[in-house]
Enzyme design. Structure first.
Site, PDB file in Angstrom:
ATOM      1  N   ARG A 161      78.238 -20.545  52.083  1.00 43.36           N
ATOM      2  CA  ARG A 161      79.359 -19.753  52.634  1.00 43.36           C
ATOM      3  C   ARG A 161      78.813 -18.580  53.448  1.00 43.36           C
ATOM      4  O   ARG A 161      79.322 -17.455  53.356  1.00 43.36           O
ATOM      5  CB  ARG A 161      80.291 -19.229  51.525  1.00 43.36           C
ATOM      6  CG  ARG A 161      80.921 -20.282  50.684  1.00 43.36           C
ATOM      7  CD  ARG A 161      81.878 -21.195  51.467  1.00 43.36           C
ATOM      8  NE  ARG A 161      82.411 -22.179  50.550  1.00 43.36           N
ATOM      9  CZ  ARG A 161      81.796 -23.335  50.299  1.00 43.36           C
ATOM     10  NH1 ARG A 161      80.670 -23.644  50.920  1.00 43.36           N
ATOM     11  NH2 ARG A 161      82.309 -24.188  49.454  1.00 43.36           N
ATOM     12  N   SER A 235      89.534 -20.058  47.698  1.00 44.66           N
ATOM     13  CA  SER A 235      88.628 -19.353  46.782  1.00 44.66           C
ATOM     14  C   SER A 235      88.439 -17.915  47.262  1.00 44.66           C
ATOM     15  O   SER A 235      88.008 -17.693  48.395  1.00 44.66           O
ATOM     16  CB  SER A 235      87.260 -20.028  46.755  1.00 44.66           C
ATOM     17  OG  SER A 235      87.417 -21.363  46.382  1.00 44.66           O
ATOM     18  N   GLU A 331      84.517 -14.057  49.045  1.00 49.87           N
ATOM     19  CA  GLU A 331      84.333 -15.050  50.106  1.00 49.87           C
ATOM     20  C   GLU A 331      85.248 -14.691  51.287  1.00 49.87           C
ATOM     21  O   GLU A 331      84.918 -14.898  52.450  1.00 49.87           O
ATOM     22  CB  GLU A 331      84.687 -16.438  49.546  1.00 49.87           C
ATOM     23  CG  GLU A 331      84.480 -17.554  50.533  1.00 49.87           C
ATOM     24  CD  GLU A 331      84.700 -18.932  49.922  1.00 49.87           C
ATOM     25  OE1 GLU A 331      84.157 -19.230  48.831  1.00 49.87           O
ATOM     26  OE2 GLU A 331      85.419 -19.718  50.552  1.00 49.87           O
TER      27      GLU A 331
HETATM   28  C1  LIG Z   1      94.284 -23.353  50.309  1.00 51.79           C
HETATM   29  C2  LIG Z   1      92.937 -23.040  50.925  1.00 51.79           C
HETATM   30  C3  LIG Z   1      91.842 -23.833  50.624  1.00 51.79           C
HETATM   31  C4  LIG Z   1      90.589 -23.548  51.163  1.00 51.79           C
HETATM   32  N1  LIG Z   1      89.540 -24.358  50.859  1.00 51.79           N
HETATM   33  C5  LIG Z   1      88.321 -24.112  51.374  1.00 51.79           C
HETATM   34  C6  LIG Z   1      87.213 -24.976  51.066  1.00 51.79           C
HETATM   35  O1  LIG Z   1      87.338 -25.959  50.355  1.00 51.79           O
HETATM   36  N2  LIG Z   1      86.003 -24.661  51.591  1.00 51.79           N
HETATM   37  C7  LIG Z   1      85.822 -23.599  52.420  1.00 51.79           C
HETATM   38  O2  LIG Z   1      84.702 -23.388  52.865  1.00 51.79           O
HETATM   39  N3  LIG Z   1      86.856 -22.773  52.735  1.00 51.79           N
HETATM   40  C8  LIG Z   1      88.086 -23.008  52.241  1.00 51.79           C
HETATM   41  N4  LIG Z   1      89.142 -22.179  52.548  1.00 51.79           N
HETATM   42  C9  LIG Z   1      88.901 -21.009  53.407  1.00 51.79           C
HETATM   43  C10 LIG Z   1      89.230 -21.258  54.911  1.00 51.79           C
HETATM   44  O3  LIG Z   1      90.082 -22.349  55.078  1.00 51.79           O
HETATM   45  C11 LIG Z   1      87.972 -21.480  55.743  1.00 51.79           C
HETATM   46  O4  LIG Z   1      87.077 -20.405  55.612  1.00 51.79           O
HETATM   47  C12 LIG Z   1      88.293 -21.682  57.243  1.00 51.79           C
HETATM   48  O5  LIG Z   1      87.132 -22.032  57.960  1.00 51.79           O
HETATM   49  C13 LIG Z   1      88.909 -20.440  57.873  1.00 51.79           C
HETATM   50  O6  LIG Z   1      89.386 -20.816  59.138  1.00 51.79           O
HETATM   51  P1  LIG Z   1      90.419 -19.933  59.919  1.00 51.79           P
HETATM   52  O7  LIG Z   1      90.529 -20.495  61.310  1.00 51.79           O
HETATM   53  O8  LIG Z   1      91.678 -19.827  59.165  1.00 51.79           O
HETATM   54  O9  LIG Z   1      89.654 -18.538  59.978  1.00 51.79           O
HETATM   55  P2  LIG Z   1      90.292 -17.086  59.897  1.00 51.79           P
HETATM   56  O10 LIG Z   1      90.790 -16.823  58.532  1.00 51.79           O
HETATM   57  O11 LIG Z   1      91.239 -16.884  61.027  1.00 51.79           O
HETATM   58  O12 LIG Z   1      88.987 -16.198  60.146  1.00 51.79           O
HETATM   59  C14 LIG Z   1      87.992 -16.125  59.164  1.00 51.79           C
HETATM   60  C15 LIG Z   1      86.837 -15.267  59.713  1.00 51.79           C
HETATM   61  O13 LIG Z   1      86.211 -15.953  60.800  1.00 51.79           O
HETATM   62  C16 LIG Z   1      86.310 -15.195  62.000  1.00 51.79           C
HETATM   63  N5  LIG Z   1      86.606 -16.157  63.075  1.00 51.79           N
HETATM   64  C17 LIG Z   1      87.582 -17.094  63.083  1.00 51.79           C
HETATM   65  N6  LIG Z   1      87.516 -17.815  64.222  1.00 51.79           N
HETATM   66  C18 LIG Z   1      86.490 -17.302  64.935  1.00 51.79           C
HETATM   67  C19 LIG Z   1      85.925 -17.600  66.210  1.00 51.79           C
HETATM   68  N7  LIG Z   1      86.402 -18.577  66.987  1.00 51.79           N
HETATM   69  N8  LIG Z   1      84.868 -16.857  66.626  1.00 51.79           N
HETATM   70  C20 LIG Z   1      84.360 -15.858  65.864  1.00 51.79           C
HETATM   71  N9  LIG Z   1      84.850 -15.525  64.663  1.00 51.79           N
HETATM   72  C21 LIG Z   1      85.901 -16.231  64.207  1.00 51.79           C
HETATM   73  C22 LIG Z   1      87.441 -14.215  61.791  1.00 51.79           C
HETATM   74  O14 LIG Z   1      87.291 -13.054  62.588  1.00 51.79           O
HETATM   75  C23 LIG Z   1      87.329 -13.943  60.303  1.00 51.79           C
HETATM   76  O15 LIG Z   1      86.355 -12.959  60.071  1.00 51.79           O
HETATM   77  C24 LIG Z   1      90.416 -22.441  52.022  1.00 51.79           C
HETATM   78  C25 LIG Z   1      91.532 -21.644  52.338  1.00 51.79           C
HETATM   79  C26 LIG Z   1      92.777 -21.945  51.804  1.00 51.79           C
HETATM   80  C27 LIG Z   1      93.962 -21.090  52.165  1.00 51.79           C
END
Ligand SMILES: Cc1cc2nc3c(=O)[nH]c(=O)nc-3n(C[C@H](O)[C@H](O)[C@H](O)COP(=O)(O)OP(=O)(O)OC[C@H]3O[C@@H](n4cnc5c(N)ncnc54)[C@H](O)[C@@H]3O)c2cc1C
Length: 336
Positions: A161, A235, A331
């Site tokens: 992570r 998480s 995380e």
């Molecule tokens: C129900 C649920 C289950 C999940 N299960 C998992 C799992 O099994 N495994 C796992 O690893 N994660 C999991 N996650 C966490 C999450 O889905 C991941 O971390 C995912 O990659 C976040 O994507 P996002 O586009 O929503 O990012 P955001 O929440 O929008 O951003 C997260 C971070 O990344 C940065 N960011 C986003 N996009 C960019 C970009 N294009 N360039 C630079 N920085 C950027 C943002 O500034 C922020 O700091 C889960 C979340 C939920 C709600």
């Protein structure tokens, strides 16, 4: 030309469902938009699906919602296909696309919320797989250097992570696209117990990327709270890594403490087990709490603020530190 909106509510843009406001908000639809945004004198926050952030305050600056789409094959040979995917693509849509083609590598990561651009940020992982295993390179815009950079897989310094984007490049880049190297003749990773058992129960005759993804989707749908029904970001904490010597000492006191070997000197402890042992599973305080079935998931029961959730997280951390001597790390990315 980009559309700048002022005092924009972020409630619909984070899976915790927390209401805070962005001073400025815009959506990115093409790489050209980045040149225009780069000239704006505001602090920049990149938003994908908002599924890994906790909003604590109003944002002074510009929130840039990445919605750049596109999937192209850049190269292929008999064994592999290289896919260039724009950062605003929805992660699960990409997984389904690759499964439809029969390409291997993303099947264990089905149904993770969010966008492709965020996947390398925390090296998303699930059911025994991590995205670092299929990332070839990441193309970013560097805000300070005002230029495009391409990082190879090893440049990204992927860890559990973790990546360079959470360390030396934190808040310095916008991920614009990611190149994935996928297998045309997939080999399957079903060593993760829950996944292996689910596949056994299904009595699959011929294993395929689709069969694995279907099993993963089934497990996830049953296990994890749906953010559309109850605000959460998956998480909340990472599973802590501790020294083997500390684990052996803890085992004398807590004989059933679960662990996974990392290397000869370290083990990983499931954070959910630690939280459960401290009696927090199902705990509710004010508008927030710990999910009743998933101790690793903090939830918003409707009107929680980011600070309320942080307060609960800190309470959990200090209780675990006192009981086990283990420090939990978040995380989720906190925006404050
Ligand atoms: C129900 C649920 C289950 C999940 N299960 C998992 C799992 O099994 N495994 C796992 O690893 N994660 C999991 N996650 C966490 C999450 O889905 C991941 O971390 C995912 O990659 C976040 O994507 P996002 O586009 O929503 O990012 P955001 O929440 O929008 O951003 C997260 C971070 O990344 C940065 N960011 C986003 N996009 C960019 C970009 N294009 N360039 C630079 N920085 C950027 C943002 O500034 C922020 O700091 C889960 C979340 C939920 C709600």
């Amino acid at each position: 030309m980009i559309l700048l909106q002022q005092q924009f509510s972020l409630k619909q843009f984070n899976t915790f469902g927390i209401e805070t406001f962005a001073e400025y908000f815009t959506e990115l639809h093409s790489a050209n938009d980045i040149n225009e945004i780069a000239t704006l004198p505001y602090k920049k926050y990149i938003l994908g699906g908002g599924s890994n952030i906790l909003l604590c305050t109003n944002i002074n600056g510009i929130v840039i919602h990445n919605a750049i789409k596109g999937i192209t094959i850049t190269k292929e040979d008999t064994k592999y296909v290289w896919l260039n995917v724009m950062a605003g693509e929805i992660w699960h849509d990409l997984v389904l696309y690759t499964i439809d083609k029969g390409w291997g590598g993303l099947e264990n990561l089905a149904l993770i919320p969010g966008t492709v651009g965020a996947a390398p940020i925390q090296n998303i992982g699930a059911y025994g797989a991590e995205v670092k295993n299929v990332i070839d390179s990441v193309c970013c815009w560097h805000w300070e250097e005002k230029k495009w950079i391409t990082l190879s897989n090893s440049d990204c310094h992927f860890g559990y992570r973790d990546s360079i984007f959470k360390n030396s490049l934190k808040d310095k880049t916008l991920v614009c696209s990611v190149v994935f190297k996928l297998k045309k003749q997939p080999d399957f990773n079903i060593t993760y117990n829950i996944l292996g058992n689910e596949l056994k129960n299904r009595a699959i005759k011929e294993l395929s990327v689709k069969a694995i993804a279907d099993a993963v989707i089934h497990i996830r749908t049953q296990k994890l709270p749906n953010p559309k029904e109850i605000g959460n970001a998956g998480s909340f904490f990472k599973n802590p890594t501790i020294a083997l010597s500390q684990y052996i000492a803890l085992q004398k006191q807590f004989s059933d403490i679960p662990h996974y070997p990392i290397d000869t000197d370290h083990v990983k402890i499931p954070a959910g087990w630690l939280i459960e042992q401290c009696g927090f599973k199902g705990y509710i305080t004010g508008h927030t709490g710990v999910h009743k079935n998933q101790a690793l998931v903090l939830v918003n029961y409707g009107n929680a603020t980011g600070y309320e959730i942080i307060e609960l997280a800190e309470k959990i951390c200090s209780t675990i530190k006192n009981k086990f001597g283990i420090l939990l790390e978040m995380e989720v990315q906190v925006w404050k």
